[in-house]
Design a protein around this motif. Structure first.
Motif, PDB file in Angstrom:
ATOM      1  N   LYS A 220      62.249 -68.529  11.228  1.00 29.15           N
ATOM      2  CA  LYS A 220      63.652 -68.207  11.474  1.00 29.15           C
ATOM      3  C   LYS A 220      64.543 -68.641  10.326  1.00 29.15           C
ATOM      4  CE  LYS A 220      67.266 -68.648  14.982  1.00 29.15           C
ATOM      5  NZ  LYS A 220      67.630 -69.244  16.288  1.00 29.15           N
ATOM      6  N   GLY A 221      64.327 -69.850   9.803  1.00 32.19           N
ATOM      7  CA  GLY A 221      65.162 -70.353   8.721  1.00 32.19           C
ATOM      8  C   GLY A 221      66.496 -70.877   9.219  1.00 32.19           C
ATOM      9  N   SER A 222      67.547 -70.685   8.410  1.00 29.95           N
ATOM     10  CA  SER A 222      68.877 -71.203   8.742  1.00 29.95           C
ATOM     11  C   SER A 222      69.942 -70.175   8.386  1.00 29.95           C
ATOM     12  CB  SER A 222      69.154 -72.500   7.965  1.00 29.95           C
ATOM     13  OG  SER A 222      68.226 -73.508   8.298  1.00 29.95           O
ATOM     14  N   LYS A 223      71.035 -70.225   9.129  1.00 29.75           N
ATOM     15  CA  LYS A 223      72.177 -69.363   8.832  1.00 29.75           C
ATOM     16  C   LYS A 223      72.965 -69.978   7.686  1.00 29.75           C
ATOM     17  CE  LYS A 223      75.990 -66.939  11.118  1.00 29.75           C
ATOM     18  NZ  LYS A 223      76.745 -66.772  12.382  1.00 29.75           N
ATOM     19  N   MET A 224      73.213 -69.195   6.636  1.00 32.24           N
ATOM     20  CA  MET A 224      73.870 -69.749   5.453  1.00 32.24           C
ATOM     21  C   MET A 224      74.434 -68.633   4.583  1.00 32.24           C
ATOM     22  SD  MET A 224      70.559 -70.707   3.070  1.00 32.24           S
ATOM     23  CE  MET A 224      69.582 -71.380   4.417  1.00 32.24           C
ATOM     24  N   ARG A 225      75.288 -69.033   3.651  1.00 30.42           N
ATOM     25  CA  ARG A 225      75.773 -68.142   2.602  1.00 30.42           C
ATOM     26  C   ARG A 225      75.584 -68.841   1.272  1.00 30.42           C
ATOM     27  NH1 ARG A 225      79.584 -67.230  -1.067  1.00 30.42           N
ATOM     28  NH2 ARG A 225      80.363 -65.091  -1.417  1.00 30.42           N
ATOM     29  N   ILE A 226      75.053 -68.129   0.285  1.00 29.49           N
ATOM     30  CA  ILE A 226      74.820 -68.680  -1.054  1.00 29.49           C
ATOM     31  C   ILE A 226      75.658 -67.894  -2.048  1.00 29.49           C
ATOM     32  CG2 ILE A 226      73.115 -69.073  -2.871  1.00 29.49           C
ATOM     33  CD1 ILE A 226      70.988 -69.222  -0.655  1.00 29.49           C
ATOM     34  N   GLY A 227      76.485 -68.596  -2.832  1.00 27.75           N
ATOM     35  CA  GLY A 227      77.313 -67.963  -3.860  1.00 27.75           C
ATOM     36  C   GLY A 227      76.900 -68.450  -5.238  1.00 27.75           C
ATOM     37  N   LEU A 228      76.679 -67.539  -6.166  1.00 27.82           N
ATOM     38  CA  LEU A 228      76.144 -67.875  -7.484  1.00 27.82           C
ATOM     39  C   LEU A 228      77.248 -67.992  -8.533  1.00 27.82           C
ATOM     40  CD1 LEU A 228      73.048 -65.476  -7.593  1.00 27.82           C
ATOM     41  CD2 LEU A 228      73.104 -67.889  -6.908  1.00 27.82           C
ATOM     42  N   GLY A 229      77.094 -68.989  -9.428  1.00 28.36           N
ATOM     43  CA  GLY A 229      77.970 -69.137 -10.575  1.00 28.36           C
ATOM     44  C   GLY A 229      79.386 -69.528 -10.228  1.00 28.36           C
ATOM     45  N   ARG A 230      80.213 -69.593 -11.268  1.00 30.70           N
ATOM     46  CA  ARG A 230      81.617 -69.934 -11.052  1.00 30.70           C
ATOM     47  C   ARG A 230      82.351 -68.851 -10.269  1.00 30.70           C
ATOM     48  NH1 ARG A 230      83.106 -74.317 -13.909  1.00 30.70           N
ATOM     49  NH2 ARG A 230      81.748 -75.013 -15.607  1.00 30.70           N
ATOM     50  N   GLU A 231      81.812 -67.626 -10.327  1.00 31.67           N
ATOM     51  CA  GLU A 231      82.434 -66.536  -9.578  1.00 31.67           C
ATOM     52  C   GLU A 231      82.120 -66.616  -8.085  1.00 31.67           C
ATOM     53  OE1 GLU A 231      80.283 -66.151 -12.057  1.00 31.67           O
ATOM     54  OE2 GLU A 231      81.659 -65.784 -13.729  1.00 31.67           O
ATOM     55  N   ASP A 232      81.145 -67.455  -7.704  1.00 33.15           N
ATOM     56  CA  ASP A 232      80.735 -67.599  -6.305  1.00 33.15           C
ATOM     57  C   ASP A 232      80.311 -66.251  -5.728  1.00 33.15           C
ATOM     58  OD1 ASP A 232      80.175 -69.049  -4.019  1.00 33.15           O
ATOM     59  OD2 ASP A 232      82.213 -68.923  -3.215  1.00 33.15           O
ATOM     60  N   GLN A 311      75.485 -72.953 -11.436  1.00 29.90           N
ATOM     61  CA  GLN A 311      75.847 -73.648 -10.204  1.00 29.90           C
ATOM     62  C   GLN A 311      75.779 -72.659  -9.060  1.00 29.90           C
ATOM     63  OE1 GLN A 311      79.991 -74.665 -11.362  1.00 29.90           O
ATOM     64  NE2 GLN A 311      80.656 -73.240  -9.770  1.00 29.90           N
ATOM     65  N   PHE A 312      75.779 -73.175  -7.834  1.00 30.14           N
ATOM     66  CA  PHE A 312      75.876 -72.292  -6.672  1.00 30.14           C
ATOM     67  C   PHE A 312      76.493 -73.049  -5.512  1.00 30.14           C
ATOM     68  CE2 PHE A 312      71.714 -74.268  -6.071  1.00 30.14           C
ATOM     69  CZ  PHE A 312      71.612 -74.465  -4.700  1.00 30.14           C
ATOM     70  N   THR A 313      77.074 -72.303  -4.590  1.00 31.89           N
ATOM     71  CA  THR A 313      77.611 -72.894  -3.377  1.00 31.89           C
ATOM     72  C   THR A 313      76.640 -72.629  -2.232  1.00 31.89           C
ATOM     73  OG1 THR A 313      78.896 -70.888  -2.889  1.00 31.89           O
ATOM     74  CG2 THR A 313      80.024 -72.679  -4.063  1.00 31.89           C
ATOM     75  N   LEU A 314      76.581 -73.573  -1.322  1.00 28.85           N
ATOM     76  CA  LEU A 314      75.734 -73.454  -0.145  1.00 28.85           C
ATOM     77  C   LEU A 314      76.581 -73.773   1.077  1.00 28.85           C
ATOM     78  CD1 LEU A 314      72.897 -73.101   1.129  1.00 28.85           C
ATOM     79  CD2 LEU A 314      72.587 -75.575   0.850  1.00 28.85           C
ATOM     80  N   ARG A 315      76.819 -72.753   1.878  1.00 24.92           N
ATOM     81  CA  ARG A 315      77.541 -72.920   3.145  1.00 24.92           C
ATOM     82  C   ARG A 315      76.524 -72.722   4.253  1.00 24.92           C
ATOM     83  NH1 ARG A 315      80.880 -70.498  -0.630  1.00 24.92           N
ATOM     84  NH2 ARG A 315      82.983 -71.397  -0.803  1.00 24.92           N
ATOM     85  N   ILE A 334      76.569 -77.050  -5.602  1.00 27.45           N
ATOM     86  CA  ILE A 334      75.394 -77.625  -6.258  1.00 27.45           C
ATOM     87  C   ILE A 334      75.449 -77.232  -7.724  1.00 27.45           C
ATOM     88  CG2 ILE A 334      72.886 -77.652  -6.424  1.00 27.45           C
ATOM     89  CD1 ILE A 334      74.576 -76.812  -3.122  1.00 27.45           C
ATOM     90  N   ALA A 335      75.527 -78.218  -8.593  1.00 25.08           N
ATOM     91  CA  ALA A 335      75.594 -77.994 -10.037  1.00 25.08           C
ATOM     92  C   ALA A 335      74.641 -78.966 -10.716  1.00 25.08           C
ATOM     93  CB  ALA A 335      77.031 -78.169 -10.542  1.00 25.08           C
ATOM     94  N   GLN A 336      74.729 -79.076 -12.039  1.00 22.43           N
ATOM     95  CA  GLN A 336      73.902 -80.026 -12.775  1.00 22.43           C
ATOM     96  C   GLN A 336      74.698 -81.282 -13.070  1.00 22.43           C
ATOM     97  OE1 GLN A 336      70.881 -78.489 -15.685  1.00 22.43           O
ATOM     98  NE2 GLN A 336      72.205 -76.684 -15.656  1.00 22.43           N
ATOM     99  N   GLY A 337      74.069 -82.434 -12.851  1.00 19.45           N
ATOM    100  CA  GLY A 337      74.691 -83.712 -13.118  1.00 19.45           C
ATOM    101  C   GLY A 337      74.545 -84.117 -14.577  1.00 19.45           C
ATOM    102  N   PRO A 338      74.741 -85.395 -14.884  1.00 19.30           N
ATOM    103  CA  PRO A 338      74.692 -85.861 -16.266  1.00 19.30           C
ATOM    104  C   PRO A 338      73.284 -85.731 -16.852  1.00 19.30           C
ATOM    105  CG  PRO A 338      74.734 -87.709 -14.736  1.00 19.30           C
ATOM    106  CD  PRO A 338      74.999 -86.485 -13.929  1.00 19.30           C
ATOM    107  N   GLU A 339      73.209 -85.511 -18.160  1.00 20.66           N
ATOM    108  CA  GLU A 339      71.914 -85.459 -18.822  1.00 20.66           C
ATOM    109  C   GLU A 339      71.390 -86.885 -18.993  1.00 20.66           C
ATOM    110  OE1 GLU A 339      70.279 -82.727 -22.257  1.00 20.66           O
ATOM    111  OE2 GLU A 339      71.326 -84.446 -23.130  1.00 20.66           O
ATOM    112  N   LEU A 340      70.212 -87.150 -18.467  1.00 16.23           N
ATOM    113  CA  LEU A 340      69.600 -88.474 -18.523  1.00 16.23           C
ATOM    114  C   LEU A 340      68.392 -88.428 -19.439  1.00 16.23           C
ATOM    115  CD1 LEU A 340      69.753 -89.365 -14.722  1.00 16.23           C
ATOM    116  CD2 LEU A 340      71.442 -89.902 -16.491  1.00 16.23           C
TER     117      LEU A 340
END
Length: 345
Positions: A220-232, A311-315, A334-340
């Motif tokens: 079944k999974g989960s109900k969600m919306r995924i938006g890509l990039g700064r444009e979402d 980056q992407f958004t996860l609702r 969800i994006a990228q954090g500092p370079e370690l």
């Protein structure tokens, strides 16, 4: 049974550290040993009954926080001491908590980081090429004689919050991935860890796809919306199953995963995202092919998506997993954090 929910309200809020806590990297004198700070998690699987494995040295400072809330104080102390190397003694969950707490303390001036693979799962150290039995002394020696690997963790932040909190980790999953994490915990109880736990969870998942009904959590999974990039921009849907639901979501900045699985396709750096729609039973075999890097043609038409994005958004209306622990439903960026810079053999 889904793992206990770790609420974002329990995470440390971003704060500006005192000027004395984190400054520019120090310059070591010729022949001077590196200053080392060690976060030791006695609850990690590989640390049960094990003491520190390094000769006591005035250049090596230990901290054994009793819980997450004590991590900022320990890391701020390391920052004031001007450590050159931060050693995390624990598994992926310990790494997640240390990086999350350290983000506001070290800012852009992180010391080099070494990780001793002492957890039930050690996906990060697998990616870095760190052997299972790597010791503290070997990590310290590798500071000058080893290799350096650069990685940026995932940075998860709640959308629309006035008080900013954030989470740093390396593997995010949702949908059936949450169920698979529970299966992995069951595998741990059977004595399967690291790559073997991945194999056990994968086999269980395929069996569920083959024999379970559409209402089974694996399918079944989960109900969600995924938006890509700064444009979402909304992630496209194949039209297979309910377009408001996704069966599996997996995101990571790692390049190699335990068990040899390759859900993102060819090896590449940066933020990667693998998503499946509500695929049918007959597609279970395709999942195994993709995990082994043999993606068939036109996989998007079959309900599979492999994406690189800044980056992407996860609702999401269900809990999701970051490095083995569940977090609550909501709207997230969800994006990228500092370079370690990680120290490896």
């Amino acid at each position: 049974m889904v793992p206990p929910i770790h609420q974002f309200a329990e995470l440390p809020l971003d704060a500006t550290p005192a000027p004395s806590a984190a400054g520019a990297p120090r310059i070591r004198a010729r022949g001077e040993a590196p200053r080392v700070g060690v976060i030791y998690n006695p609850r990690s699987h590989g640390n049960k009954g094990v003491d520190f494995d390094c000769d006591q040295s005035p250049q090596v400072h230990f901290a054994k926080p009793g819980d997450r809330e004590q991590l900022p104080e320990a890391l701020a102390d390391f920052a004031r001491r001007g450590i050159d190397l931060l050693v995390i003694n624990g598994g992926d969950g310990t790494v997640r908590d240390v990086l999350t707490s350290g983000a506001a303390i070290f800012g852009e001036n992180w010391p080099a980081v070494a990780v001793l693979p002492k957890g039930k799962t050690n996906a990060l150290t697998f990616d870095l090429g760190v052997p299972t039995g790597w010791t503290l002394q070997e990590a310290i020696d590798a500071f000058d004689a080893g290799t350096r690997v650069r990685r940026r963790p995932l940075e998860v932040t709640p959308l629309g919050k006035t008080q900013k909190s954030r989470l740093l980790g390396f593997i995010l999953g949702a949908g059936a991935f949450t169920t698979a994490t529970s299966a992995g915990q069951s595998a741990h109880k059977l004595g399967a860890f690291n790559s073997m736990a991945v194999v056990v969870a994968s086999v269980l998942g395929v069996c569920q796809w083959l024999f379970a009904t559409r209402e089974n959590p694996w399918r079944k999974g989960s109900k969600m919306r995924i938006g890509l990039g700064r444009e979402d921009a909304a992630l496209e849907h194949s039209g297979i199953g309910d377009p408001e639901w996704r069966q599996i979501v997996l995101a990571s900045t790692l390049e190699q995963l335990p068990g040899g699985v390759t859900p993102f396709g060819k090896v590449r750096d940066g933020l990667k995202l693998a998503v499946t729609d509500q695929i049918s039973r007959k597609s279970a075999g395709i999942v195994l092919q993709m995990l082994r890097g043999k993606a068939p043609e036109n996989i998007r038409d079959k309900g599979f998506h492999q994406v690189s994005t800044s980056q992407f958004t996860l609702r999401i209306e269900d809990s999701f997993i970051v490095d083995g622990e569940a977090f609550p439903p909501g709207d997230y960026l969800i994006a990228q954090g500092p370079e370690l810079e990680f120290v490896a053999p």
